[in-house]
Scaffold this motif. Sequence first.
Motif, mmCIF file in Angstrom:
data_model
loop_
_atom_site.group_PDB
_atom_site.id
_atom_site.type_symbol
_atom_site.label_atom_id
_atom_site.label_comp_id
_atom_site.label_asym_id
_atom_site.label_seq_id
_atom_site.Cartn_x
_atom_site.Cartn_y
_atom_site.Cartn_z
ATOM 1 N N ALA A 545 0.823 -1.206 0.000
ATOM 2 C CA ALA A 545 0.000 0.000 0.000
ATOM 3 C C ALA A 545 0.857 1.256 0.000
ATOM 4 C CB ALA A 545 -0.923 -0.003 1.223
ATOM 5 N N ASP A 546 2.007 1.214 0.677
ATOM 6 C CA ASP A 546 2.867 2.389 0.710
ATOM 7 C C ASP A 546 3.366 2.759 -0.670
ATOM 8 O OD1 ASP A 546 2.536 2.544 3.401
ATOM 9 O OD2 ASP A 546 4.428 1.513 3.889
ATOM 10 N N ALA A 547 3.723 1.753 -1.457
ATOM 11 C CA ALA A 547 4.214 2.031 -2.812
ATOM 12 C C ALA A 547 3.113 2.618 -3.661
ATOM 13 C CB ALA A 547 4.747 0.754 -3.445
ATOM 14 N N ALA A 548 1.895 2.102 -3.511
ATOM 15 C CA ALA A 548 0.785 2.622 -4.303
ATOM 16 C C ALA A 548 0.478 4.064 -3.922
ATOM 17 C CB ALA A 548 -0.451 1.744 -4.108
ATOM 18 N N ALA A 549 0.594 4.353 -2.636
ATOM 19 C CA ALA A 549 0.279 5.703 -2.189
ATOM 20 C C ALA A 549 1.268 6.725 -2.741
ATOM 21 C CB ALA A 549 0.274 5.763 -0.658
ATOM 22 N N ARG A 550 2.488 6.290 -3.063
ATOM 23 C CA ARG A 550 3.503 7.203 -3.560
ATOM 24 C C ARG A 550 3.386 7.435 -5.050
ATOM 25 N NH1 ARG A 550 4.792 10.675 -1.529
ATOM 26 N NH2 ARG A 550 6.825 10.899 -2.500
ATOM 27 N N GLU A 551 2.518 6.672 -5.741
ATOM 28 C CA GLU A 551 2.363 6.884 -7.171
ATOM 29 C C GLU A 551 1.653 8.203 -7.436
ATOM 30 O OE1 GLU A 551 0.565 3.705 -9.258
ATOM 31 O OE2 GLU A 551 2.320 2.413 -9.162
ATOM 32 N N THR A 552 2.079 8.877 -8.500
ATOM 33 C CA THR A 552 1.499 10.150 -8.904
ATOM 34 C C THR A 552 0.826 9.984 -10.259
ATOM 35 O OG1 THR A 552 3.263 11.331 -7.734
ATOM 36 C CG2 THR A 552 1.994 12.577 -9.356
ATOM 37 N N SER A 553 -0.400 10.465 -10.370
ATOM 38 C CA SER A 553 -1.111 10.420 -11.644
ATOM 39 C C SER A 553 -0.723 11.657 -12.445
ATOM 40 C CB SER A 553 -2.624 10.387 -11.406
ATOM 41 O OG SER A 553 -3.312 10.310 -12.623
ATOM 42 N N LEU A 554 -0.132 11.430 -13.631
ATOM 43 C CA LEU A 554 0.424 12.525 -14.437
ATOM 44 C C LEU A 554 -0.234 12.579 -15.809
ATOM 45 C CD1 LEU A 554 4.244 12.054 -13.719
ATOM 46 C CD2 LEU A 554 2.768 13.812 -12.759
ATOM 47 N N LEU A 555 -0.474 13.784 -16.291
ATOM 48 C CA LEU A 555 -0.888 14.004 -17.674
ATOM 49 C C LEU A 555 0.367 14.333 -18.474
ATOM 50 C CD1 LEU A 555 -3.113 14.533 -19.849
ATOM 51 C CD2 LEU A 555 -3.018 16.929 -19.145
ATOM 52 N N LEU A 556 0.719 13.452 -19.429
ATOM 53 C CA LEU A 556 1.888 13.672 -20.277
ATOM 54 C C LEU A 556 1.452 14.434 -21.521
ATOM 55 C CD1 LEU A 556 3.586 10.144 -20.086
ATOM 56 C CD2 LEU A 556 3.825 12.069 -18.538
#
Length: 780
Positions: A545-556
């Motif tokens: 869960a910690d790794a998922a929480a660190r993901e950032t949703s980005l518009l390229l």
Amino acid sequence: MDDLINDFLAETRDMLQALSGVIVAWEAEPSDRARLDEIFRFVHTVKGNCGFFDLPRLQQLSHAAEDVLADVRAGRRGADARLVSAVLAVIDRIGELVQALETGEALASEDDEQLISALGKAPAVPALDPEPPAPAPETKKAMRSIRLSVDLLDRMMNGVSDAVLARNELGRRLRDGDRDVALEAAFERLSGCIGEIRDAITRTRMQRIDSLFTALPRMVRDLSAELGKQVRLEVDGGDVELDREMLEMIRDPLTHIIRNAIDHGIEPAKERAAAGKDKAGRLRVAARQAGNQILIEVADDGRGIDGEALVRKAIAAGIVTAEKAETLSPQRRLALVFAPGLSTAGEVTAISGRGVGMDVVRANIERIGGVVDVDSRAGEGVRLVIRVPLTLTIIPALTVSAGGQIFAVPRSAIEEILRAGTGVAHVERVGESSVATIRGRRVPLADLCDLLGVAASDEGRKIVLLKPAGGDSYALAVDAVHDHEELVVKPAAPAVMAAGLYAGTTLADDGRPILLLDPSGMAGQAGFRFDEAEVAGRGDEAGAADAAARETSLLLFRGLDGGLRAVPVPVVERIEDVPAEAVRFSAGRLRVSLAERILPLAGCAEPPKEGKLRLLRLTDGAAEIAYGFAEVIDIRSLALELRPPPHPGELAGVALIDGLQVEVLDPHWLFAAHADAARPAGAPPVCALPEGDPWMDNMLRPLIESLGYRVVAAGEGVEADVLIACAEGEAPAGVAAGSVLRLRTRAEVDGENDNSIYRYDRGALVAALSRGEAKERADG
């Protein structure tokens, strides 16, 4: 006469709603003369009006209550629990009679005499000198107001929505035709007027959440007395405003959560004393606005949820197997509390134990596009957070097409947008079903064309990764993805809603009807069934869960200079195309004029000479800026390793994505620069931020991390060098912080003693964080 009676009933109902909390507060502090006077004024007003309207039963009840309260005011009688309960019972009966008059129902009168006799004289108390009358408060100018029917407000809102659509279509036709400066100026004035009218009518639909909170003290008092417990209620955030329709929809779920907290969570006084706790349990209900969401938090300091007992109940009920239960994470075990038919109550009572509860709460919250989260610590209590949109009438959405028709998908349910058949995502058939594999993650795939029974396009298909509120992720294949828009949503015809695919309808700028798709309904029509065990298992397999929480949703996207760039998706409000003549260098910077306003423009060195310019409209929840770009490439969720630039600026850093260097924008710098904020100098250790605040997460966190701080979520037992809080609310409780930094949303200072910092004053922010670091070094 009927109009006068209706006004009387509406006024009485409003006063009753506000009065229940006042009576409970008066019981806790009988010496509070102001509350006693407020209750007395209510029964006195009702008695006088009833004489005018010839309502003898209401007059008799209110007169009896007035006499008793007059004795208390004169010091001839004490305000004990017996008297307060009797007054509450009479006021309840007044409310029942008011409702009966509105509905035309008959209400038996046999109990009236019993209620009046219960107000009878109590044992004598020593006579007290009556308190001198309080000085008359300073006279203030009364606010002018009138009563309007809800149907009239709805018709006004519908009319303004149609005017906005007509305005948008007229603007499109003006842009496509020959330019006429005088006509454009008149159109701009018209746009401004329509925008102001829309905002004003939208405000009429808003209601203070305090109207929902006023009933809580009475409910907590009665329930704690019935269960023999002591509960201290704390309410905060009553001035937060919410769409009136949304307010009614969360009333029942909130009531159920509070009843659960008192019945299941807070222990009896003896048990609390044995555990070293205060005999009176603490129940806190707070509301606050975060961007375009309202957060309602219900927290108690009771026994908490026993995860092991919850799992045993789930296994016994057949909700999860013993093998699967062993693989569940602690958070997934807590999520089982939302499973249908599961109850942790030891016995069935009038309050709980029937297994009909938290699953219904979650279903009702999800039905209005909200989410409910639960967190618990054994022996310390439970914290439930309800997140709901600010309004049901206007929602951000993504427009897509299938079979030549345009549809809209709520943006809150979208995780990612991808191209099918690329290295990132590919589709394969497994038996009679389709599965999409996205960067090694396999999710079921539904084809919108198949659901609609229309022919699909053969080339360039897109995949939209959806995650309905409370459900698991799945992929939706569409022919094309078009644009982000704010849509005015209205209910669709019953025959359309019966299809199970749609959540409402709206109109495009050109007048074409657009159906709003229901992500949960599409999953059901596609045959996807995500029970608690499956969702939990898939969630655990997806990674820590910690790794998922660190993901950032980005518009390229590709910038106007051809460079690859990215921006956090939560900051992007929508994408628009504007004509070149809408961009001008004015007042010292580039600006772009849109339908309703003028926005500062970044990402563009000079105004385009012809054609159209594509814009990203970026927002922090309060302000907006525009950013010019050439084309959208993709939306990705990634755990980034940023390489910071040598100096602060438009870029937060550069990251490697699919082997390519991508420059990531710094939203905080962009907004600070266009708000003429000062530039920062360096600084650095541990900073606690309030949990669930989009502005803090998306705008402030990158700045703090770039200064070398490690950011943690504020909560019970957290230790930090610096705690950041909103100046308009309370600081998160339970955080041991070396210093507290309060940020205000307005640039103006609120008085001489205001030590808060404007949230876009970058120089002051960095200086304050530097002082926090220096203090930490000195203490160390």
